[in-house]
Design an enzyme around this catalytic site. Structure first.
Site, PDB file in Angstrom:
ATOM      1  N   GLU A 159       2.565   6.982   7.151  1.00 48.82           N
ATOM      2  CA  GLU A 159       1.759   8.105   7.635  1.00 48.82           C
ATOM      3  C   GLU A 159       2.046   8.421   9.097  1.00 48.82           C
ATOM      4  OE1 GLU A 159       0.319   6.943   3.873  1.00 48.82           O
ATOM      5  OE2 GLU A 159       0.557   5.682   5.673  1.00 48.82           O
ATOM      6  N   HIS A 164      -9.554   4.949  -0.775  1.00 52.07           N
ATOM      7  CA  HIS A 164      -9.076   6.240  -1.264  1.00 52.07           C
ATOM      8  C   HIS A 164     -10.136   7.336  -1.153  1.00 52.07           C
ATOM      9  CE1 HIS A 164      -6.191   3.489  -2.978  1.00 52.07           C
ATOM     10  NE2 HIS A 164      -5.458   4.481  -3.468  1.00 52.07           N
TER      11      HIS A 164
END
Length: 340
Positions: free
Chosen positions: A75, A144
């Site tokens: 990321e 998540h």
């Protein structure tokens, strides 16, 4: 009155398609990839596999691997690369597979993405979009399902938007890509495929920073965004059975907030219920409370109510529904402000 905040462009055909929210995102991305060769997509598994939620399905085949780029699982690398592209004339749209995966990139966003315009005294801008599926309600594993938008609304220099409908999703993703500054684009996984609505073909803009009135009422203002909008609407419909009319506002943009529509609504009703699934402490709802106090304190007939997630990490799926605000919890708060 519903605010008119969408701006058609010359590319609209007059035709529409019935899209889910995620299909509308795909259509918006396709529209901008066709129009502007400087637009690029990058992220983990977004090309060949079309992304975890298929939001970019078919786009690599249509536009090629140089425009729709599969990246390594990093990321920080995705955002760092996007910054370099953005300051050199490209318009990257970076996908975080899940909002909870954004933390390794947080330093890049806080230190560079949000500051380069100020740091260079306007010589450089960062016209990039960060797409992030967020929120609970789909029984995903730990991390998540986070809803931590307030981390980014506390970061001057980056806009934060969160559509609740297919029409708004397409118009806002196009507006975000065209914005000269960075935009965090939050997409609720819970409502990705919850329903369909008519979405115009071609290009149109939904203005960033403008909320929308979904239901007209005079008794209570109910303010929400993302997946909490249908929850708020169900609570408002329940309230109508008891003669209570709710002014339901979909804020759509979390930074900058639409202060005008907030003040207009609560000055009319004198009561407010704010609904978000993020944790109560430090949530965007607190900023809305401050806006109401600053603009409308003397109009209020009762204290403001907040219906939120709890101050715990989003629990595993066995307890997920207990964590999320429900229409019943929202309705109870509507009753509370009515009977204060």
């Amino acid at each position: 009155m519903i605010l008119s905040v969408d701006r058609p462009t010359e590319n609209q055909t007059g035709k529409t398609n019935e899209f889910t929210l995620v299909q509308a995102v795909t259509d918006g991305l396709r529209t901008m990839l066709k129009e502007d060769e400087q637009v690029l997509l990058l992220g983990e598994d977004i090309g060949k596999n079309g992304g975890v939620f298929r939001a970019t399905e078919g786009l690599q085949k249509e536009f090629g691997e140089d425009r729709v780029i599969d990246t390594p699982l990093s990321e920080a690398g995705i955002i760092g690369t996007s910054i370099g592209m953005a300051v050199n004339g490209f318009k990257p749209v970076a996908e975080m597979q899940f909002f909870g995966f954004i933390y390794p990139a947080y330093e890049q966003i806080m230190t560079h993405v949000s500051r380069i315009r100020m740091r260079t005294m306007g010589s450089y801008t960062v016209p990039m979009v960060i797409r992030a599926p967020y929120g609970a309600g789909i029984r995903a594993p730990e991390v998540h399902s986070d809803s931590v938008e307030a981390l980014f609304t506390h970061m001057p220099g980056i806009k934060v938007v969160c559509p609740s409908s297919a029409y708004d999703a397409k118009g806002l993703i196009i507006a975000a890509i065209e914005d000269p500054d960075p935009v965090l684009f939050l997409e609720s996984m819970r409502i990705y495929r919850a329903n369909r609505e008519e979405v115009p073909e071609g290009k149109y803009i939904v203005e960033i920073g403008k909320g929308k009135r979904l239901k007209e009422g005079n008794d209570v203002s109910v303010l929400a965004w993302g997946a909490m909008v249908p929850v708020a609407m169900k609570a408002a419909e329940q309230a109508e059975k008891y003669g209570i009319t709710c002014d339901v506002i979909d804020l759509r943009t979390l930074y900058p907030l639409d202060k005008d529509i907030i003040a207009e609504s609560v000055q009319k009703t004198g009561r407010a219920v704010i609904v978000h699934e993020a944790h109560a402490t430090g949530g965007v709802g607190n900023d809305i409370v401050s806006i109401i106090n600053d603009t409308s304190f003397l109009y209020m007939k009762s204290p403001i109510e907040r219906v939120t997630g709890f101050d715990v990490p989003v629990p595993l799926f066995a307890l997920e529904e207990h964590y999320l605000p429900t229409p019943k919890r929202v309705f109870n708060s509507i009753e509370k402000v009515m009977h204060f």
